[in-house]
Design an enzyme around this catalytic site. Structure first.
Site, mmCIF file in Angstrom:
data_model
loop_
_atom_site.group_PDB
_atom_site.id
_atom_site.type_symbol
_atom_site.label_atom_id
_atom_site.label_comp_id
_atom_site.label_asym_id
_atom_site.label_seq_id
_atom_site.Cartn_x
_atom_site.Cartn_y
_atom_site.Cartn_z
ATOM 1 N N ARG A 102 1.241 -1.092 0.047
ATOM 2 C CA ARG A 102 0.592 -0.509 -0.024
ATOM 3 C C ARG A 102 1.410 1.033 -0.080
ATOM 4 O O ARG A 102 1.332 1.326 0.827
ATOM 5 C CB ARG A 102 -1.015 0.319 1.354
ATOM 6 N N HIS A 129 -7.338 0.184 -6.022
ATOM 7 C CA HIS A 129 -7.896 -0.493 -5.260
ATOM 8 C C HIS A 129 -8.438 -1.530 -5.719
ATOM 9 O O HIS A 129 -9.583 -2.054 -4.814
ATOM 10 C CB HIS A 129 -8.320 0.021 -3.935
ATOM 11 N N GLN A 132 -10.686 -4.305 -2.548
ATOM 12 C CA GLN A 132 -11.505 -3.754 -2.391
ATOM 13 C C GLN A 132 -12.446 -4.176 -3.370
ATOM 14 O O GLN A 132 -13.862 -4.408 -3.008
ATOM 15 C CB GLN A 132 -11.117 -1.910 -1.785
ATOM 16 N N ASP A 217 -17.390 7.191 -0.667
ATOM 17 C CA ASP A 217 -16.257 6.811 -0.259
ATOM 18 C C ASP A 217 -15.728 7.699 0.637
ATOM 19 O O ASP A 217 -16.508 9.242 -0.112
ATOM 20 C CB ASP A 217 -15.093 6.215 -1.726
ATOM 21 N N CYS A 257 -16.603 1.466 1.259
ATOM 22 C CA CYS A 257 -14.962 0.657 1.423
ATOM 23 C C CYS A 257 -14.971 0.508 2.852
ATOM 24 O O CYS A 257 -14.030 -0.051 3.164
ATOM 25 C CB CYS A 257 -14.273 1.117 0.543
ATOM 26 N N ARG A 285 -13.217 -9.030 2.863
ATOM 27 C CA ARG A 285 -12.242 -8.687 2.443
ATOM 28 C C ARG A 285 -10.944 -10.355 2.946
ATOM 29 O O ARG A 285 -10.228 -10.197 2.100
ATOM 30 C CB ARG A 285 -11.533 -6.910 3.442
#
Ligand code: CP
Ligand code: NVA
Length: 301
Positions: A102, A129, A132, A217, A257, A285
């Protein structure tokens, strides 16, 4: 599957089907399975940005699949003191079997992947991402029994890593995607050109008509903190609240998310209502990333 998972572009329709199937199986068999495709394998988790879900779900997932996860703070690595990404990739390839990363720059992750002999998994960059989004598609599949033809309206910052990832996902999975955002944060024009079925709509009330899912988001993604005041002003009419939810289909579900900021991109009333399925989404996830790891490392699959 490709060697790496850098964005949804690395996933074929066949990969997606396998991910759904395997995620469901691993979810069902959690705690009762002896499936250890990562036995003897060490996977580094390099983080330059904050994380709760991604870090924990990968660390637990790698461990459950028999691997050894090593958490590394990118700020404490020599790459922060001038060592090149390519040299870092070559060195790490001698020790490790894979890297979950990340960071800020997507180009750095592409370079890391190009210079590494092991799989690289993007755990979020400024641009994408994928872990996700694969989870989000699986969650929709669980709730709706299909993804193709489902209308999902993404509301808010249309120009961030999540919106970009959704555009690619719409192309892959046949999602009917509408992005509702102000002009200033309209979706990436290059991606929109590649996926002409994705619709941009300025009016969020109009966008959510007949929506099966509303997604939002944060208004200020990691790395964009300096723009906070400007973003709040421009995005204030794009909150996912009861009024907006009432304009969608009766059965609409709300996804996020996470992390969520109640009173900013989503009202507390909506987030804490039974329309929101964000904790099922967050749980997934773990299962979906285990499926991705299995597909990358288990040569039998
Ligand atoms: N959704 C997500 O990636 O959460 P974290 O930032 O907590 O990892
Ligand atoms: N767009 C958000 C996603 C967080 C999971 C960010 O990049 O901060």
């Amino acid at each position: 599957m490709n060697k790496d998972l850098l964005s949804v572009a690395d996933i074929s329709k066949n990969d997606l089907e396998k991910i759904f199937e395997l995620s469901a199986k691993l979810k069902k068999e959690r705690g009762q399975s002896n499936y250890k495709p990562l036995a003897g394998k060490s996977i580094a988790m390099i983080f330059a940005k904050a994380s709760t879900r991604t870090r924990v779900s990968f660390e637990v997932g790698i461990t459950e699949l028999g691997g050894y996860p090593l958490y590394m703070d990118q700020g404490k690595m020599q790459v922060g003191r001038g060592e090149s990404v390519a040299d870092t990739a070559k060195v790490l390839s001698r020790y490790l079997h894979g890297v979950v990363i990340r960071t800020y720059s997507h180009a750095d992750v592409e370079e890391l992947a190009a210079e590494s002999t092991m799989p690289i998994i993007n755990a979020l960059t400024d641009d994408f991402h994928p872990c996700q989004i694969l989870t989000d598609l699986f969650t929709i599949y669980e709730y709706s029994g299909k993804v193709e033809g489902i209308k999902l309206v993404y509301v808010g910052d249309g120009d961030n890593n999540m919106a970009n990832s959704f555009i690619l996902a719409a192309g892959l999975a046949g999602l009917e995607l509408v992005i509702a955002s102000p002009e200033k944060y309209r979706p990436n024009p290059e991606l929109m050109e590649r996926f002409p079925n994705v619709v941009w709509e300025k009016d969020p009330m109009k966008a959510v008509e007949n929506a099966d899912y509303i997604y939002t988001d944060v208004w200020v993604s990691m790395g964009f903190e300096e723009e906070k005041a400007e973003r709040f002003e421009i995005l204030k009419d794009y909150q996912v609240n009861s009024r907006l939810v009432a304009a969608a289909s009766d059965a609409v579900k709300v996804l996020h998310c996470l992390p969520a900021h109640r009173g900013e991109e989503i009202s507390a009333e909506v987030l804490d209502s039974d329309k929101a399925i964000v904790f099922d989404q967050a749980e997934n996830r773990l299962h979906v990333q285990k499926a991705v790891l299995a597909l990358l490392f288990d040569k039998e699959l």
